[in-house]
Design a protein around this motif. Sequence first.
Motif, mmCIF file in Angstrom:
data_model
loop_
_atom_site.group_PDB
_atom_site.id
_atom_site.type_symbol
_atom_site.label_atom_id
_atom_site.label_comp_id
_atom_site.label_asym_id
_atom_site.label_seq_id
_atom_site.Cartn_x
_atom_site.Cartn_y
_atom_site.Cartn_z
ATOM 1 N N ASP A 149 0.828 -1.213 0.000
ATOM 2 C CA ASP A 149 0.000 0.000 0.000
ATOM 3 C C ASP A 149 0.857 1.256 0.000
ATOM 4 O O ASP A 149 0.528 2.256 -0.652
ATOM 5 N N PHE A 150 2.002 1.205 0.684
ATOM 6 C CA PHE A 150 2.920 2.348 0.710
ATOM 7 C C PHE A 150 3.527 2.559 -0.677
ATOM 8 O O PHE A 150 3.616 3.696 -1.171
ATOM 9 N N GLU A 151 3.947 1.458 -1.307
ATOM 10 C CA GLU A 151 4.487 1.552 -2.667
ATOM 11 C C GLU A 151 3.442 2.110 -3.628
ATOM 12 O O GLU A 151 3.751 2.907 -4.520
ATOM 13 N N GLY A 152 2.177 1.692 -3.453
ATOM 14 C CA GLY A 152 1.118 2.180 -4.323
ATOM 15 C C GLY A 152 0.898 3.670 -4.179
ATOM 16 O O GLY A 152 0.692 4.380 -5.185
ATOM 17 N N LEU A 153 0.940 4.177 -2.942
ATOM 18 C CA LEU A 153 0.781 5.610 -2.730
ATOM 19 C C LEU A 153 1.950 6.378 -3.330
ATOM 20 O O LEU A 153 1.763 7.422 -3.975
ATOM 21 N N LEU A 154 3.161 5.866 -3.155
ATOM 22 C CA LEU A 154 4.326 6.509 -3.767
ATOM 23 C C LEU A 154 4.199 6.546 -5.285
ATOM 24 O O LEU A 154 4.517 7.562 -5.926
ATOM 25 N N ALA A 155 3.741 5.454 -5.876
ATOM 26 C CA ALA A 155 3.586 5.408 -7.331
ATOM 27 C C ALA A 155 2.602 6.465 -7.810
ATOM 28 O O ALA A 155 2.839 7.144 -8.824
ATOM 29 N N ALA A 156 1.493 6.632 -7.091
ATOM 30 C CA ALA A 156 0.502 7.635 -7.471
ATOM 31 C C ALA A 156 1.078 9.038 -7.367
ATOM 32 O O ALA A 156 0.837 9.894 -8.237
ATOM 33 N N LEU A 157 1.853 9.295 -6.323
ATOM 34 C CA LEU A 157 2.473 10.611 -6.152
ATOM 35 C C LEU A 157 3.475 10.886 -7.264
ATOM 36 O O LEU A 157 3.568 12.014 -7.777
ATOM 37 N N ARG A 158 4.233 9.857 -7.666
ATOM 38 C CA ARG A 158 5.225 10.042 -8.725
ATOM 39 C C ARG A 158 4.561 10.296 -10.073
ATOM 40 O O ARG A 158 5.002 11.149 -10.846
ATOM 41 N N VAL A 159 3.510 9.555 -10.361
ATOM 42 C CA VAL A 159 2.803 9.745 -11.627
ATOM 43 C C VAL A 159 2.233 11.160 -11.704
ATOM 44 O O VAL A 159 2.371 11.852 -12.715
ATOM 45 N N GLU A 160 1.596 11.601 -10.626
ATOM 46 C CA GLU A 160 0.984 12.932 -10.628
ATOM 47 C C GLU A 160 2.038 14.030 -10.747
ATOM 48 O O GLU A 160 1.810 15.072 -11.344
ATOM 49 N N ALA A 161 3.242 13.772 -10.174
ATOM 50 C CA ALA A 161 4.309 14.767 -10.217
ATOM 51 C C ALA A 161 5.163 14.649 -11.473
ATOM 52 O O ALA A 161 6.057 15.471 -11.694
ATOM 53 N N GLY A 162 4.903 13.623 -12.292
ATOM 54 C CA GLY A 162 5.687 13.422 -13.500
ATOM 55 C C GLY A 162 7.086 12.939 -13.222
ATOM 56 O O GLY A 162 8.006 13.161 -14.027
#
Length: 349
Positions: free
Chosen positions: A312-325
Amino acid sequence: MMHPDLEPDDYSDISESRVLTAPADVAGQRLDAALAQMLPDYSRSRLTSWIKDGLVTVDGQPALPKLKLWGGETLTVEIQANPDEVAFQAENIPLDVLYEDETIIVINKPAGLVVHPGSGNWSGTLLNGLLHHYPELKSVPRAGIVHRLDKDTSGLMVVARTLQAQTSLVQQLQARTVSRHYFAIAQGLVKRDGRVDAPIGRHPRERTKMAVVGTGKPAVTHYRVLERFSAHTLVECKLETGRTHQIRVHMAHVGHPLAADPVYGGRAKLFAPEIMLALEDFGRQALHAKKLSLVHPASGKTMTWKSPLPADFEGLLAALRVEAGADDVDDDDWDDDDDHDMELVYVRD
């Protein structure tokens, strides 16, 4: 009703139903006083709490403690074991054991698992699971637990298997020679690495919370910026002390509460829709105990364990990275600068 988390053999000590007939000599007495006379093995306060919890009926109906009896009534009492007794029942709870020997156990605790029994969580805890998998821990105070993680914080914990090991680990914690590193996702853009030296104690008004207060116990947290996103920052926090909710309180104190923290997160903020959804799905404070170093109580060697970030932590990080490009980053790319002269035990990819 049988508690769903307990084995059948464990349940026999938790409750029993007792049917009594009120004798004539309790006529005119309150229900709680009469029960104290009829069941002298239990304190009046404990009996009163059972009445208030609906565990006592008079002629088949729930009653208040102040109800007067006249003799002849049928009283049904659901006898409850003392919470302290229930708390130390062994339960078959799966444990993610990363390392064990005759002296210590290192566990990767999942989010959602309470460490030690307490109000509202008298069973289903890490302690109950430890007593099932390691029965010898019944002879060690608190089943060998020397430090805790919040229910919804994941990551590494050490447990002592002997009294001597527990004494050693407690002394190391007091001497601040146990090294504990956490990964946390903080709200806002943290500008630089920092240190928080602020005492922590019970919140003056909201007694279920902790806060930075002048009368609190000394607390020191170091934090290091690892990665910045659009409106969040991944930081590594290192504890010098181990106060309740320390990282959560300290990061909120410096204006960067942890993402998705339901207690210290502050007012709800608006982020990009995909981030709002990711935070809602995450549903817990973004905190993971990633690295643990200590001196082995028997060998005297300094040992270090690392735990991969949970899904779940990795998933949240992935979402933050995608949104930040931003590009995807392996969390192991962040090299630690204090692993020299240590035996590294890195378990499970």
